[in-house]
Motif scaffolding. Sequence first.
Motif, PDB file in Angstrom:
ATOM      1  N   ALA A 238       7.085  11.489 -61.135  1.00 25.91           N
ATOM      2  CA  ALA A 238       6.036  12.034 -60.273  1.00 25.91           C
ATOM      3  C   ALA A 238       4.936  12.698 -61.099  1.00 25.91           C
ATOM      4  N   LEU A 239       5.330  13.393 -62.159  1.00 25.54           N
ATOM      5  CA  LEU A 239       4.348  14.026 -63.033  1.00 25.54           C
ATOM      6  C   LEU A 239       3.435  12.971 -63.667  1.00 25.54           C
ATOM      7  N   TRP A 240       4.014  11.916 -64.227  1.00 24.08           N
ATOM      8  CA  TRP A 240       3.223  10.897 -64.922  1.00 24.08           C
ATOM      9  C   TRP A 240       2.338  10.105 -63.962  1.00 24.08           C
ATOM     10  N   ILE A 241       2.838   9.822 -62.773  1.00 24.16           N
ATOM     11  CA  ILE A 241       2.027   9.103 -61.779  1.00 24.16           C
ATOM     12  C   ILE A 241       0.848   9.977 -61.337  1.00 24.16           C
ATOM     13  N   ALA A 242       1.127  11.245 -61.042  1.00 21.90           N
ATOM     14  CA  ALA A 242       0.055  12.162 -60.628  1.00 21.90           C
ATOM     15  C   ALA A 242      -0.962  12.350 -61.750  1.00 21.90           C
ATOM     16  N   ALA A 243      -0.490  12.469 -62.979  1.00 22.30           N
ATOM     17  CA  ALA A 243      -1.408  12.643 -64.115  1.00 22.30           C
ATOM     18  C   ALA A 243      -2.281  11.409 -64.306  1.00 22.30           C
ATOM     19  N   ALA A 244      -1.683  10.230 -64.250  1.00 25.44           N
ATOM     20  CA  ALA A 244      -2.448   8.986 -64.444  1.00 25.44           C
ATOM     21  C   ALA A 244      -3.455   8.773 -63.316  1.00 25.44           C
ATOM     22  N   ALA A 245      -3.031   9.020 -62.073  1.00 26.93           N
ATOM     23  CA  ALA A 245      -3.935   8.844 -60.929  1.00 26.93           C
ATOM     24  C   ALA A 245      -5.087   9.839 -60.989  1.00 26.93           C
ATOM     25  N   THR A 246      -4.791  11.078 -61.342  1.00 26.13           N
ATOM     26  CA  THR A 246      -5.824  12.110 -61.452  1.00 26.13           C
ATOM     27  C   THR A 246      -6.817  11.763 -62.551  1.00 26.13           C
ATOM     28  N   PHE A 247      -6.293  11.398 -63.712  1.00 20.96           N
ATOM     29  CA  PHE A 247      -7.143  11.029 -64.845  1.00 20.96           C
ATOM     30  C   PHE A 247      -8.042   9.848 -64.473  1.00 20.96           C
ATOM     31  N   ALA A 248      -7.467   8.824 -63.870  1.00 23.35           N
ATOM     32  CA  ALA A 248      -8.240   7.631 -63.488  1.00 23.35           C
ATOM     33  C   ALA A 248      -9.313   7.973 -62.455  1.00 23.35           C
ATOM     34  N   LEU A 249      -8.955   8.727 -61.418  1.00 23.86           N
ATOM     35  CA  LEU A 249      -9.922   9.099 -60.386  1.00 23.86           C
ATOM     36  C   LEU A 249     -11.069   9.914 -60.980  1.00 23.86           C
ATOM     37  N   ASP A 250     -10.738  10.846 -61.858  1.00 24.04           N
ATOM     38  CA  ASP A 250     -11.758  11.664 -62.507  1.00 24.04           C
ATOM     39  C   ASP A 250     -12.720  10.803 -63.315  1.00 24.04           C
ATOM     40  N   GLN A 251     -12.181   9.936 -64.148  1.00 23.55           N
ATOM     41  CA  GLN A 251     -13.039   9.120 -65.014  1.00 23.55           C
ATOM     42  C   GLN A 251     -13.843   8.092 -64.216  1.00 23.55           C
ATOM     43  N   VAL A 252     -13.251   7.499 -63.192  1.00 22.71           N
ATOM     44  CA  VAL A 252     -13.964   6.516 -62.368  1.00 22.71           C
ATOM     45  C   VAL A 252     -15.105   7.184 -61.611  1.00 22.71           C
ATOM     46  N   THR A 253     -14.873   8.359 -61.023  1.00 24.07           N
ATOM     47  CA  THR A 253     -15.954   9.033 -60.294  1.00 24.07           C
ATOM     48  C   THR A 253     -17.094   9.410 -61.232  1.00 24.07           C
ATOM     49  N   LYS A 254     -16.762   9.837 -62.438  1.00 26.45           N
ATOM     50  CA  LYS A 254     -17.810  10.173 -63.410  1.00 26.45           C
ATOM     51  C   LYS A 254     -18.610   8.933 -63.785  1.00 26.45           C
ATOM     52  N   LEU A 255     -17.929   7.829 -64.004  1.00 23.35           N
ATOM     53  CA  LEU A 255     -18.641   6.591 -64.341  1.00 23.35           C
ATOM     54  C   LEU A 255     -19.535   6.126 -63.193  1.00 23.35           C
ATOM     55  N   LEU A 256     -18.986   6.132 -61.983  1.00 24.22           N
ATOM     56  CA  LEU A 256     -19.759   5.673 -60.824  1.00 24.22           C
ATOM     57  C   LEU A 256     -20.997   6.524 -60.563  1.00 24.22           C
ATOM     58  N   VAL A 257     -20.819   7.841 -60.579  1.00 20.45           N
ATOM     59  CA  VAL A 257     -21.925   8.726 -60.226  1.00 20.45           C
ATOM     60  C   VAL A 257     -22.890   8.925 -61.388  1.00 20.45           C
ATOM     61  N   VAL A 258     -22.370   9.257 -62.553  1.00 22.06           N
ATOM     62  CA  VAL A 258     -23.238   9.590 -63.682  1.00 22.06           C
ATOM     63  C   VAL A 258     -23.896   8.344 -64.269  1.00 22.06           C
ATOM     64  N   GLN A 259     -23.121   7.286 -64.454  1.00 20.47           N
ATOM     65  CA  GLN A 259     -23.682   6.063 -65.033  1.00 20.47           C
ATOM     66  C   GLN A 259     -24.210   5.122 -63.944  1.00 20.47           C
ATOM     67  N   GLY A 260     -23.361   4.801 -62.970  1.00 24.04           N
ATOM     68  CA  GLY A 260     -23.721   3.828 -61.939  1.00 24.04           C
ATOM     69  C   GLY A 260     -24.880   4.261 -61.059  1.00 24.04           C
ATOM     70  N   MET A 261     -24.890   5.528 -60.660  1.00 22.09           N
ATOM     71  CA  MET A 261     -25.985   6.040 -59.825  1.00 22.09           C
ATOM     72  C   MET A 261     -27.087   6.671 -60.677  1.00 22.09           C
ATOM     73  N   ASN A 262     -26.912   6.604 -61.995  1.00 21.81           N
ATOM     74  CA  ASN A 262     -27.887   7.095 -62.968  1.00 21.81           C
ATOM     75  C   ASN A 262     -28.201   8.581 -62.803  1.00 21.81           C
ATOM     76  N   LEU A 263     -27.188   9.365 -62.442  1.00 25.73           N
ATOM     77  CA  LEU A 263     -27.390  10.799 -62.245  1.00 25.73           C
ATOM     78  C   LEU A 263     -27.852  11.479 -63.524  1.00 25.73           C
ATOM     79  N   LYS A 264     -27.434  10.965 -64.670  1.00 25.26           N
ATOM     80  CA  LYS A 264     -27.829  11.597 -65.932  1.00 25.26           C
ATOM     81  C   LYS A 264     -29.336  11.577 -66.133  1.00 25.26           C
ATOM     82  N   SER A 265     -30.032  10.609 -65.555  1.00 19.65           N
ATOM     83  CA  SER A 265     -31.500  10.557 -65.645  1.00 19.65           C
ATOM     84  C   SER A 265     -32.176  11.193 -64.430  1.00 19.65           C
ATOM     85  N   VAL A 266     -31.619  10.949 -63.248  1.00 18.67           N
ATOM     86  CA  VAL A 266     -32.212  11.450 -62.008  1.00 18.67           C
ATOM     87  C   VAL A 266     -32.044  12.965 -61.886  1.00 18.67           C
TER      88      VAL A 266
END
Length: 161
Positions: free
Chosen positions: A3-31
Amino acid sequence: MRALWIAAAATFALDQVTKLLVVQGMNLKSVGVIDVLPPWLTFRMAWNQGVNFGLLSNDADFMRWLLVAVAVAISVWVVLWLRRDRPGRPAMIAGGLLVGGALGNVVDRLVYGAVVDFLNMSCCGIDNPYAFNVADISIFAGALGLILFAGGRQPRGRRRG
């Protein structure tokens, strides 16, 4: 421990995917700012070189590496503690949230030199100037979960008295 490893992997993946989508995909770093559901939810680009609310923020590489080392050390300590004590599924999930979030922010420091924060929420006439991310939410929830669920139970194989 699963349960620890599944929660850690899911949390890590969700965090990194949201950062990629919003910061890179939606170009938040420039906007800089994207109003999603103003004022309740705004994406606001922030590079956090410190800890919560920018505390201990410093441009020095030393502070960056110190914060990476502290996050990794805390993650290792939590894993070893929960492996030793086996406090039950809720505490294992909480530990996974904390570890996954901490490692998500570690990756940010390694890749960008600072933690990528973008979630900004305000309400009821209060304008919140701070931004955070999924990892920050997970670290807070995981720490709270460990406080609530990890204490009071004896490790397997050990008995009181």
